[in-house]
Design a protein around this motif. Sequence first.
Motif, short mmCIF file in Angstrom:
data_model
loop_
_atom_site.label_atom_id
_atom_site.label_comp_id
_atom_site.label_asym_id
_atom_site.label_seq_id
_atom_site.Cartn_x
_atom_site.Cartn_y
_atom_site.Cartn_z
N LYS A 349 0.08 -21.03 -1.42
CA LYS A 349 -0.03 -19.58 -1.49
C LYS A 349 -1.41 -19.15 -1.95
N ARG A 364 -5.51 -7.88 5.92
CA ARG A 364 -4.19 -8.32 6.38
C ARG A 364 -4.14 -8.41 7.91
N VAL A 368 -3.27 -11.80 9.97
CA VAL A 368 -2.11 -11.87 10.87
C VAL A 368 -2.56 -12.22 12.28
N SER A 373 0.52 -15.72 7.87
CA SER A 373 1.49 -14.73 7.40
C SER A 373 0.97 -14.07 6.12
N GLU A 375 0.99 -10.20 3.55
CA GLU A 375 1.55 -8.89 3.21
C GLU A 375 0.64 -8.23 2.20
N ASP A 402 8.08 -16.24 1.60
CA ASP A 402 8.30 -15.63 2.91
C ASP A 402 6.99 -15.44 3.67
N TYR A 403 5.89 -15.34 2.97
CA TYR A 403 4.58 -15.30 3.61
C TYR A 403 3.58 -16.00 2.70
N ARG A 404 2.46 -16.35 3.26
CA ARG A 404 1.54 -17.23 2.56
C ARG A 404 0.50 -16.50 1.73
#
Length: 507
Positions: A349, A364, A368, A373, A375, A402-404
């Motif tokens: 992360k 972001r 993406v 990934s 947020e 859920d996202y990196r």
Amino acid sequence: MPATAFVEKKYVKAGSLESRDYQNNLAASAVSGNCLVVLPTGLGKTAVAAQIVAEFLAKNTGTSLILAPTRVLVEQHRQFMLDHLTIEDISLVTGAETPKRRSKMWSNSVVCATPEVTRNDLVHGLVSVNDFNLVIFDEAHRTVGDYAYTAIARAFEGAPSRLVGMTATLPSEQIKVDEIIETLGAQSIESRTETSEDVSKYVQDTKTEMIKLQLPDNMAAIQQLIKKALGVRYAALKSAGIDNGSNRSLSALLKLRTYVLSHRKNAIKPLFSAIRLTYALNIFEAHGVTTFLKFCERAAAKNAGARAMIESDEHISKAMAQARALQKMGIEHPKIARTLEILSKTEGKAIIFSSYRDSVDVIRAKLVDAGISAEILIGKAGESGLKQKKQIETVERFRRGDYRALITTRVGEEGLDISQVDLVIFYDSVPSSIRYIQRKGRTGRHNAGRMVSLVTEGTIDVAYHWIGRRKIKAAQRINATKIIPKRTRPANMPKPARKTHSLDDYN
């Protein structure tokens, strides 16, 4: 290897909190008198708070109040207390609840609350200082000026409640440190650093590095156009009797406002134009094309003077035209490519800090597009802000993996407890020791971490980077051992200050 020892205390769940000598000693000091606890990020200030709360629960003489600047932090504190204490009547009090509902929630054994709603409910009599036996001020470095912590602490003057401030670091200015100590009525200051004998064995290594970048020629050309527009304003200021010499910093310009408004009316227009242009230059240098354009467009939409300046100044008009051309080509800032490169070579992360919301959106989108990934986490102010519920959900999803990558403004600097963050990227530099240390503290909590500062040479990045480092050294030299005698300041509770908006609302 010896077995892990756990805190054995009434109201603390068995086998829940690891027993660390420095945490136990800090808690004991806070129980014995008003105290300011200074402990680096990631070393368990919340665990110390839980021990303090447990001691006051045993006294059974009132409610324990834990204050934190944001709902995300307040919710985090509440969850920690639920996980580690044996009681369940732990309420979350924020502006999201109605006054009628809050009046009942204030009577729980432990209350986790935001400062603004606490201050307002004290003012309006929805709750009394006599209801609390303990008040913990998380991120206590905020207890200066007209921030809500100051009003709350003053309301407790003369009350028997214990006041405990907690922070990762003190400000770099002695006058602010003295104000915090005096306002909280601190009778002792308990401070630990990462090198303290009882702390060092719990500290993970964090590799820090500065990566220097260069603006490409097409961006440097825009930079020079903005500087030419600024030069015109400085010449006008000099003609009006205002000469700052070589000091062309934003802070120097801001300090002139009161004097110019009172004594140099003919300098008002060039001064405020210079301020806007300096903001624009700083944003362009540190954040790039889209963030610069959006700043200019927003300024023009909100202020007739800014709009007239943009439309009439050939340098700014040309700079914006060239910036739009780069934007169409997908060019933003060399920091984007370097960020992608760093992430491609790093597992796990990452948290990316950027001071402007528009910049967060750009980063972001680029991540993406590159298949990473990601947020965003931003404040709630403004139409584009994240409501507090969404902020909490965003942090929880990042914690779950859920996202990196999490790209965040300063709302993500304070107190977030996210395990296993391997990398922190300073997309921009901050001229603040507190913000620097808070950013750095997001990594290296449970495993070795890495912190990277992206610094563009010949720009505001360089100045802010070294200002921040100097302030860290100044903070380390601060005399935080001052013992404050009993306060004589009146305990009258001031009315809440009317909300005003500034550029910070968009950060």
